[in-house]
Design a protein around this motif. Structure first.
Motif, mmCIF file in Angstrom:
data_model
loop_
_atom_site.group_PDB
_atom_site.id
_atom_site.type_symbol
_atom_site.label_atom_id
_atom_site.label_comp_id
_atom_site.label_asym_id
_atom_site.label_seq_id
_atom_site.Cartn_x
_atom_site.Cartn_y
_atom_site.Cartn_z
ATOM 1 N N UNK A 231 0.696 -1.239 -0.006
ATOM 2 C CA UNK A 231 0.118 0.027 0.079
ATOM 3 C C UNK A 231 0.774 1.253 -0.116
ATOM 4 N N UNK A 232 0.116 2.330 -0.199
ATOM 5 C CA UNK A 232 1.118 3.725 -0.221
ATOM 6 C C UNK A 232 1.834 3.901 1.152
ATOM 7 N N UNK A 233 3.008 4.674 0.919
ATOM 8 C CA UNK A 233 3.742 4.821 2.061
ATOM 9 C C UNK A 233 4.570 5.928 1.995
ATOM 10 N N UNK A 234 4.924 6.833 3.092
ATOM 11 C CA UNK A 234 5.666 8.032 3.104
ATOM 12 C C UNK A 234 5.252 9.165 2.398
ATOM 13 N N UNK A 235 3.802 9.406 2.543
ATOM 14 C CA UNK A 235 3.378 10.568 1.756
ATOM 15 C C UNK A 235 3.279 10.435 0.271
ATOM 16 N N UNK A 236 2.758 9.241 -0.127
ATOM 17 C CA UNK A 236 2.849 8.955 -1.682
ATOM 18 C C UNK A 236 1.935 9.933 -2.252
ATOM 19 N N UNK A 237 0.649 10.218 -1.620
ATOM 20 C CA UNK A 237 -0.210 11.255 -2.330
ATOM 21 C C UNK A 237 0.421 12.544 -2.418
ATOM 22 N N UNK A 238 1.029 13.031 -1.379
ATOM 23 C CA UNK A 238 1.427 14.409 -1.559
ATOM 24 C C UNK A 238 2.696 14.327 -2.428
ATOM 25 N N UNK A 239 3.684 13.305 -2.643
ATOM 26 C CA UNK A 239 4.605 13.310 -3.598
ATOM 27 C C UNK A 239 3.963 13.152 -5.191
ATOM 28 N N UNK A 240 2.847 12.547 -5.284
ATOM 29 C CA UNK A 240 2.245 12.590 -6.780
ATOM 30 C C UNK A 240 1.899 13.747 -6.924
ATOM 31 N N UNK A 241 1.257 14.845 -5.918
ATOM 32 C CA UNK A 241 0.897 16.155 -6.041
ATOM 33 C C UNK A 241 2.049 17.010 -6.409
ATOM 34 N N UNK A 242 3.130 16.652 -5.692
ATOM 35 C CA UNK A 242 4.373 17.545 -5.938
ATOM 36 C C UNK A 242 5.068 17.293 -7.024
ATOM 37 N N UNK A 243 5.017 15.983 -7.690
ATOM 38 C CA UNK A 243 5.644 15.665 -8.867
ATOM 39 C C UNK A 243 4.756 16.352 -10.146
ATOM 40 N N UNK A 244 3.352 16.203 -9.890
ATOM 41 C CA UNK A 244 2.609 16.887 -11.081
ATOM 42 C C UNK A 244 2.615 18.177 -11.173
ATOM 43 N N UNK A 245 2.773 18.832 -9.867
ATOM 44 C CA UNK A 245 2.886 20.545 -10.013
ATOM 45 C C UNK A 245 4.130 20.922 -10.262
ATOM 46 N N UNK A 246 5.145 20.041 -9.735
ATOM 47 C CA UNK A 246 6.605 20.663 -10.139
ATOM 48 C C UNK A 246 7.292 20.375 -11.427
ATOM 49 N N UNK A 247 6.952 18.897 -11.593
ATOM 50 C CA UNK A 247 7.520 18.212 -12.946
ATOM 51 C C UNK A 247 6.838 18.244 -14.229
ATOM 52 N N UNK A 248 5.357 17.527 -14.047
ATOM 53 C CA UNK A 248 4.725 17.471 -15.071
ATOM 54 C C UNK A 248 3.899 18.676 -15.664
ATOM 55 N N UNK A 249 3.787 19.743 -14.633
ATOM 56 C CA UNK A 249 3.137 20.924 -15.121
ATOM 57 C C UNK A 249 4.143 22.300 -15.051
ATOM 58 N N UNK A 250 4.845 22.301 -13.788
ATOM 59 C CA UNK A 250 5.565 23.485 -13.577
ATOM 60 C C UNK A 250 6.789 23.503 -14.438
ATOM 61 N N UNK A 251 7.593 22.563 -14.377
ATOM 62 C CA UNK A 251 8.929 22.643 -15.313
ATOM 63 C C UNK A 251 8.478 22.857 -16.924
#
Length: 487
Positions: A231-251
């Protein structure tokens, strides 16, 4: 009958076929093939290829009505038989509902299963998707070329050809792949000092990929391994949001602003040299479901890509070569190292390199992924002329800038030079400038592929200008005049 023009995802290809047809059944498909047994037919998936593989003046077949998924057990293993027109993202959803996952995943999931496997699509750390095909159901012709038939290909050289066929054997109706229990992946994005260090990490994080950052030329590794957690661990949901906003979208928005809209070279360099390092959080080790961790939203912004494959023994020198050539392309005052100058002199391209000096500022991280050598006849990760089982590594070069003329010149130079220096191959489904002569040299199993093509398609119905020219499927020379650079 006039049809609408077809444009691909990258908007570098536009053509108008004579007809676009979406058959509902196998019987309708066979009637269509028999009707056009002396014409030209190509198949259209999600149009996510940058090469002109679907381009034809004849008939384009859209397999969107073939989207079934059948799960079954055989000798203790689970398999999925998947309709050719099903997109990978929908296959993932179907498998997730059963607690299952594909054996490998590419970076994006927009492609149809048949389009992805026909071009050797791959992820990182495993085989390409084509390797996993255990059966291919295909509509083609008998050896007379008069009758359209359905063939279930399950073994031998015909299966090896059908696994990565470039659409040359017929119309794929469905494929069968093994599926595995759903698994979770731990990820950590860390800076490293050298390619040697990257390769050392690979033993403990075999699904990793790494990035060579332009202008700073720093290295970051996306360390990935299968986790013992389910199952998801270590703030995976927050990491997904971070990756989407920072890399997939922001960059991507910053790249579009600096490189495309404002065309400010200094801003591109400033971003990669000073801003990108602040976006990385090395201690974070989230655990998430495989499909969420191994894919990106790379389809959000239209771009064009060339992907160059080298074997492990060449990886370090290949990355150095790419770095120096892109540095010279960005700044004509850059002096190439003695080793790179010697390499270019040996292959007669030292004078040619001056033509790209100062013409191109690269504006996207260079992603490098490992692919295990496979047993297909024609994928980019198939065996080399020596029969080596050495891993392959793909080096991706991406542009968002239009017009793309300068990128084409630099990318073609890299492909030409690296194919000679490092026996590099270019991805069939990306922008693919490799010459027929080079392809002949790099793919030792190509003669077998040609033989099978001619047997299953004696009239050349499933060929187009690209595959005829690059694979030399015709007896005589073929002029390859594509629309791929016009947009």
């Amino acid at each position: 009958m006039s049809t609408a023009a077809i444009s691909n995802f990258g908007e570098n290809l536009s053509f108008r076929p004579a007809e676009i047809v979406a058959p509902l059944t196998e019987e309708e498909l066979l009637r269509l093939l028999k009707q056009h047994r002396l014409g030209r037919v190509r198949v259209m998936g999600s149009k996510h290829s940058w090469s002109p593989l679907i381009e034809t003046a004849g008939v384009v077949i859209d397999m969107r009505n073939f989207r079934h998924v059948r799960i079954y057990e055989e000798q203790g293993q689970t398999f999925a038989t998947v309709g050719a027109g099903l997109q990978i993202k929908h296959l993932i959803t179907e498998l997730n509902q059963r607690g299952l996952a594909p054996p490998a995943l590419g970076l994006i999931t927009e492609q149809t299963i048949s389009g992805a496997t026909a071009t050797g699509t791959h992820g990182s750390g495993r085989y390409c998707l084509s390797h996993y095909l255990k059966a291919v159901r295909i509509a083609c012709f008998d050896e007379s070329g008069e009758n359209a038939i359905i063939r279930d290909i399950r073994e031998g050289d015909e299966l090896r050809a059908a696994q990565c066929s470039l659409g040359c054997l017929g119309v794929v109706v469905e494929v069968t792949i093994p599926v595995i229990p759903q698994y979770f992946v731990q990820e950590q994005l860390v800076p490293v000092g050298s390619i040697d260090h990257v390769l050392e990490m690979q033993e403990s994080t075999p699904l990793q990929q790494f990035f060579l950052i332009p202008h700073s030329w720093s290295l970051y590794v996306q360390r990935r391994k299968i986790s013992e957690h389910t199952q998801r661990q270590n703030g995976a949901a927050v990491y997904r949001a971070y990756w989407f906003l920072t890399m997939d979208l922001g960059m991507h928005l910053v790249i579009l602003l600096t490189a495309v809209w404002l065309k400010m070279r200094w801003a591109v360099k400033f971003f990669f040299q000073w801003i990108v390092p602040w976006t990385i959080i090395p201690p974070w080790k989230p655990v998430d479901r495989s499909d969420l961790q191994l894919t990106m939203e790379h389809e959000l912004f239209r771009h064009l890509e060339e992907e160059i494959f080298v074997q492990r023994r060449h990886l370090k020198n290949a990355c150095l070569f790419v770095r120096e050539i892109l540095s010279l392309a960005d700044d004509s005052s850059v002096t190439l190292s003695d080793s790179v100058r010697d390499q270019l002199r040996q292959i007669g391209m030292l004078d040619e390199v001056t033509s790209i000096a100062g013409t191109w500022v690269h504006h996207y991280p260079i992603c490098v992924r490992r692919i295990l050598v496979d047993d297909t006849l024609l994928s980019m990760s198939s065996v080399d002329a020596s029969g080596s089982r050495e891993d392959w590594y793909s080096i991706s070069l991406i542009t968002y800038l239009k017009p793309r003329d300068q990128f084409f010149v630099v990318a073609e130079f890299l492909a030409k030079a690296m194919s000679t220096l490092f026996d590099a191959r270019t991805h069939w489904g990306k922008w693919c400038p490799t010459s027929p002569e080079t392809i002949d040299r790099l793919y030792p199993l190509l003669p077998m592929f040609r033989k099978i093509c001619r047997r299953m398609d004696p009239n050349g119905v499933f060929r187009n200008a690209m595959v005829e020219a690059k694979l030399r499927l015709s007896d005589g020379p073929v002029e390859f005049e594509s629309s791929e650079k016009r947009l």
